[in-house]
Design a protein around this motif. Structure first.
Motif, PDB file in Angstrom:
ATOM      1  N   ILE A 187       0.859  -1.183   0.000  1.00  0.00           N
ATOM      2  CA  ILE A 187       0.000   0.000   0.000  1.00  0.00           C
ATOM      3  C   ILE A 187       0.895   1.232   0.000  1.00  0.00           C
ATOM      4  N   LEU A 188       0.616   2.156  -0.911  1.00  0.00           N
ATOM      5  CA  LEU A 188       1.347   3.422  -0.964  1.00  0.00           C
ATOM      6  C   LEU A 188       0.488   4.532  -0.385  1.00  0.00           C
ATOM      7  N   ALA A 189       1.115   5.447   0.335  1.00  0.00           N
ATOM      8  CA  ALA A 189       0.423   6.613   0.880  1.00  0.00           C
ATOM      9  C   ALA A 189       1.202   7.873   0.514  1.00  0.00           C
ATOM     10  N   VAL A 190       0.471   8.958   0.239  1.00  0.00           N
ATOM     11  CA  VAL A 190       1.130  10.242  -0.011  1.00  0.00           C
ATOM     12  C   VAL A 190       1.761  10.708   1.289  1.00  0.00           C
ATOM     13  N   ARG A 191       3.061  10.944   1.256  1.00  0.00           N
ATOM     14  CA  ARG A 191       3.818  11.292   2.457  1.00  0.00           C
ATOM     15  C   ARG A 191       3.952  12.792   2.638  1.00  0.00           C
ATOM     16  N   SER A 192       4.126  13.509   1.526  1.00  0.00           N
ATOM     17  CA  SER A 192       4.404  14.936   1.614  1.00  0.00           C
ATOM     18  C   SER A 192       3.756  15.660   0.445  1.00  0.00           C
ATOM     19  N   ASN A 193       3.096  16.786   0.747  1.00  0.00           N
ATOM     20  CA  ASN A 193       2.475  17.584  -0.303  1.00  0.00           C
ATOM     21  C   ASN A 193       2.105  18.948   0.249  1.00  0.00           C
ATOM     22  N   GLY A 194       2.089  19.950  -0.616  1.00  0.00           N
ATOM     23  CA  GLY A 194       1.707  21.290  -0.187  1.00  0.00           C
ATOM     24  C   GLY A 194       0.262  21.371   0.255  1.00  0.00           C
ATOM     25  N   GLN A 218     -12.479   9.364   8.436  1.00  0.00           N
ATOM     26  CA  GLN A 218     -11.948   9.528   9.778  1.00  0.00           C
ATOM     27  C   GLN A 218     -10.475   9.148   9.851  1.00  0.00           C
ATOM     28  N   THR A 219     -10.099   8.075   9.127  1.00  0.00           N
ATOM     29  CA  THR A 219      -8.690   7.680   9.110  1.00  0.00           C
ATOM     30  C   THR A 219      -7.852   8.744   8.431  1.00  0.00           C
ATOM     31  N   ARG A 220      -8.348   9.244   7.289  1.00  0.00           N
ATOM     32  CA  ARG A 220      -7.625  10.305   6.574  1.00  0.00           C
ATOM     33  C   ARG A 220      -7.443  11.532   7.458  1.00  0.00           C
ATOM     34  N   LYS A 221      -8.496  11.874   8.203  1.00  0.00           N
ATOM     35  CA  LYS A 221      -8.433  13.036   9.098  1.00  0.00           C
ATOM     36  C   LYS A 221      -7.341  12.832  10.153  1.00  0.00           C
ATOM     37  N   THR A 222      -7.288  11.626  10.717  1.00  0.00           N
ATOM     38  CA  THR A 222      -6.263  11.314  11.708  1.00  0.00           C
ATOM     39  C   THR A 222      -4.869  11.456  11.116  1.00  0.00           C
ATOM     40  N   LEU A 223      -4.686  10.960   9.888  1.00  0.00           N
ATOM     41  CA  LEU A 223      -3.375  11.014   9.253  1.00  0.00           C
ATOM     42  C   LEU A 223      -2.985  12.441   8.886  1.00  0.00           C
ATOM     43  N   VAL A 224      -3.947  13.214   8.375  1.00  0.00           N
ATOM     44  CA  VAL A 224      -3.659  14.607   7.998  1.00  0.00           C
ATOM     45  C   VAL A 224      -3.270  15.413   9.230  1.00  0.00           C
ATOM     46  N   GLU A 225      -4.004  15.224  10.318  1.00  0.00           N
ATOM     47  CA  GLU A 225      -3.712  15.983  11.538  1.00  0.00           C
ATOM     48  C   GLU A 225      -2.387  15.571  12.173  1.00  0.00           C
ATOM     49  N   SER A 226      -1.924  14.350  11.818  1.00  0.00           N
ATOM     50  CA  SER A 226      -0.632  13.913  12.359  1.00  0.00           C
ATOM     51  C   SER A 226       0.526  14.415  11.515  1.00  0.00           C
ATOM     52  N   GLY A 227       0.205  14.990  10.332  1.00  0.00           N
ATOM     53  CA  GLY A 227       1.258  15.503   9.456  1.00  0.00           C
ATOM     54  C   GLY A 227       2.007  16.635  10.119  1.00  0.00           C
ATOM     55  N   ASN A 228       3.304  16.752   9.799  1.00  0.00           N
ATOM     56  CA  ASN A 228       4.090  17.828  10.394  1.00  0.00           C
ATOM     57  C   ASN A 228       4.800  18.602   9.296  1.00  0.00           C
ATOM     58  N   GLY A 229       5.427  19.680   9.688  1.00  0.00           N
ATOM     59  CA  GLY A 229       6.146  20.495   8.717  1.00  0.00           C
ATOM     60  C   GLY A 229       5.481  21.843   8.561  1.00  0.00           C
ATOM     61  N   VAL A 230       6.224  22.821   8.120  1.00  0.00           N
ATOM     62  CA  VAL A 230       5.711  24.165   7.912  1.00  0.00           C
ATOM     63  C   VAL A 230       5.601  24.405   6.416  1.00  0.00           C
ATOM     64  N   GLY A 231       4.428  24.816   5.946  1.00  0.00           N
ATOM     65  CA  GLY A 231       4.211  25.038   4.512  1.00  0.00           C
ATOM     66  C   GLY A 231       3.893  23.729   3.828  1.00  0.00           C
ATOM     67  N   ILE A 232       4.845  22.807   3.793  1.00  0.00           N
ATOM     68  CA  ILE A 232       4.609  21.488   3.222  1.00  0.00           C
ATOM     69  C   ILE A 232       4.377  20.523   4.382  1.00  0.00           C
ATOM     70  N   ARG A 233       3.169  20.026   4.506  1.00  0.00           N
ATOM     71  CA  ARG A 233       2.854  19.071   5.548  1.00  0.00           C
ATOM     72  C   ARG A 233       3.395  17.705   5.136  1.00  0.00           C
ATOM     73  N   PRO A 285      -2.457  19.752   2.448  1.00  0.00           N
ATOM     74  CA  PRO A 285      -2.568  18.771   3.542  1.00  0.00           C
ATOM     75  C   PRO A 285      -3.630  17.709   3.282  1.00  0.00           C
ATOM     76  N   GLN A 286      -4.657  18.062   2.496  1.00  0.00           N
ATOM     77  CA  GLN A 286      -5.734  17.109   2.255  1.00  0.00           C
ATOM     78  C   GLN A 286      -5.303  15.932   1.390  1.00  0.00           C
ATOM     79  N   LEU A 287      -4.149  16.048   0.757  1.00  0.00           N
ATOM     80  CA  LEU A 287      -3.656  14.933  -0.054  1.00  0.00           C
ATOM     81  C   LEU A 287      -2.835  13.948   0.763  1.00  0.00           C
TER      82      LEU A 287
END
Length: 388
Positions: free
Chosen positions: A246-253, A300-315, A255-257
């Motif tokens: 399974i691949l997941a988007v790790r980084s993107n400008g 709900q899972t996507r929301k959890t993952l997005v909110e766990s994203g870190n970084g400034v500008g690029i989550r 956050p919803q991606l």
């Protein structure tokens, strides 16, 4: 050209100018509208214009005109088209520029941030019928386009509702746990690996790559149209995709991606994935990869993952965030397969509804283009009623 009509350049029938303000001049509760290069109308404490005007951003990817009447402020890289002579109605010109807005995209200059020059507005040909005919055209267009906009808004809401129905149904399936369910951390039964990095100057082994653009709203890793890139040296075997990954988007400008996922089916060639993605590989058979991919895709899972994203500008999403994600699942693989079938069935029904509403939206957009085309070719009928 219909008899009695003439063609002039836009610059011959009105004034066209940019503003003098900067982005920093926007304030939250200003008394006046402030137009800059964005789609959002901001506020300002001062005004530069007091008139009926057509406003077009001077930079961007799309250049859809706005109409405004009254006092407003204007960015130095936005254009106001105003003070039309008596031969042209500003409302007629506005509708014409709505019809012809693709022209601006075609003439804009620049590679990444395309921009318009004053000459692009001044040199634009505009057909000019008698003023009475202009008023008739505007009246018909106002009624027709308002009806189309209302029908389109309804179809777009129905499209959102279809998405929400699927999300709610899928969410309910995964949250109503039975007595034979358990909950483990994803890191307890999976490993993670970031994608590979490469540059345009790399001259090593060539390999197909799954990038962020390949995710879209897809479920499976695409088996064609993947970009081929050159690496620095040779590919590490551990970086190759396998069936069930399974691949997941790790980084993107956007956050919803972050956390958007794809499941790898049968892989018939060497395929890897870009550094903006992260691979999830199960090291235990307690969870079906298909079940896991469905769970990772629910809102709900996507929301959890997005909110766990870190970084400034690029989550960004890291391996720690994925590892600590709680996964509920039935102990029975047969029950997991039954859930997969149920979610697939709901998704199929939802997609049929979405296809219907999307076709309605597309048809309405084509109807709008057709009416505008007829209007400025002198072919618009007298009837005002438009079936939508």
């Amino acid at each position: 050209m219909k008899q009695g009509w003439e063609i002039k350049k836009l610059g011959e029938v009105c004034e066209i100018s940019t503003g003098k303000s900067n982005t920093e001049d926007a304030i939250e509760n200003g008394d006046f509208a402030f137009f800059d290069r964005s789609k959002i109308v901001k506020r300002s404490s001062k005004f530069l214009f007091d008139c009926d005007a057509i406003i077009v951003a001077g930079e961007g990817q799309t250049f859809l005109p706005k109409f405004y009447s009254g006092k407003f402020d204007l960015h130095q890289r936005a254009y106001a088209i105003y003070n039309f002579d008596k031969s042209v109605s500003v409302h007629y010109a506005y509708n014409y520029l709505i019809h012809f807005h693709k022209y601006f995209e075609s003439v804009a200059v620049g590679a990444t941030a395309t921009s318009l020059r004053l000459r692009h507005f001044q040199d634009l040909p505009i057909p000019i019928p008698p003023i009475i005919e202009q008023q008739r055209i505007v009246s018909i267009l106002d009624e027709a386009l308002t009806a189309i906009a209302k029908a389109k808004a309804n179809a777009e809401q129905n499209l959102l509702n279809a998405n929400e129905l699927f999300e709610n149904a899928a969410q309910e399936i995964f949250t109503q746990k039975g007595i034979n369910w358990e909950e483990n951390l994803l890191g307890d039964f999976a490993t993670f690996r970031n994608g590979i990095n490469y540059t345009k100057g790399s001259k090593g082994e060539k390999i197909k790559i799954v990038g962020v653009k390949d995710f879209q709203d897809s479920y499976w890793v695409p088996d064609n149209d993947l970009v081929e890139v050159s690496l620095d040296g040779k590919i590490n075997e551990t970086d190759l995709l396998q069936e069930g990954d399974i691949l997941a988007v790790r980084s993107n400008g956007n956050p919803q991606l972050i956390g958007r996922t794809l499941l790898a089916g049968k892989i018939n060639e060497k395929v890897s994935h870009s550094g903006f993605t992260i691979r999830i590989r199960l090291n235990s058979k307690i969870v079906n990869p298909n079940y896991l991919c469905h769970f990772l895709k629910i809102q709900q899972t996507r929301k959890t993952l997005v909110e766990s994203g870190n970084g400034v500008g690029i989550r960004s999403l890291n391996q720690g965030s994925l590892s600590s994600l709680k996964i509920p699942f039935p102990k029975s693989l047969k029950e997991q397969e039954a859930i997969i079938d149920k979610v697939d069935s709901i998704a199929e029904q939802s997609q049929k509804l979405k296809d219907i509403y999307q076709k309605k939206i597309d048809d309405l957009e084509e109807l709008k283009k057709s009416i505008l085309q007829k209007a400025f070719a002198g072919e618009l009928k007298t009837e005002k009623a438009v079936a939508v």
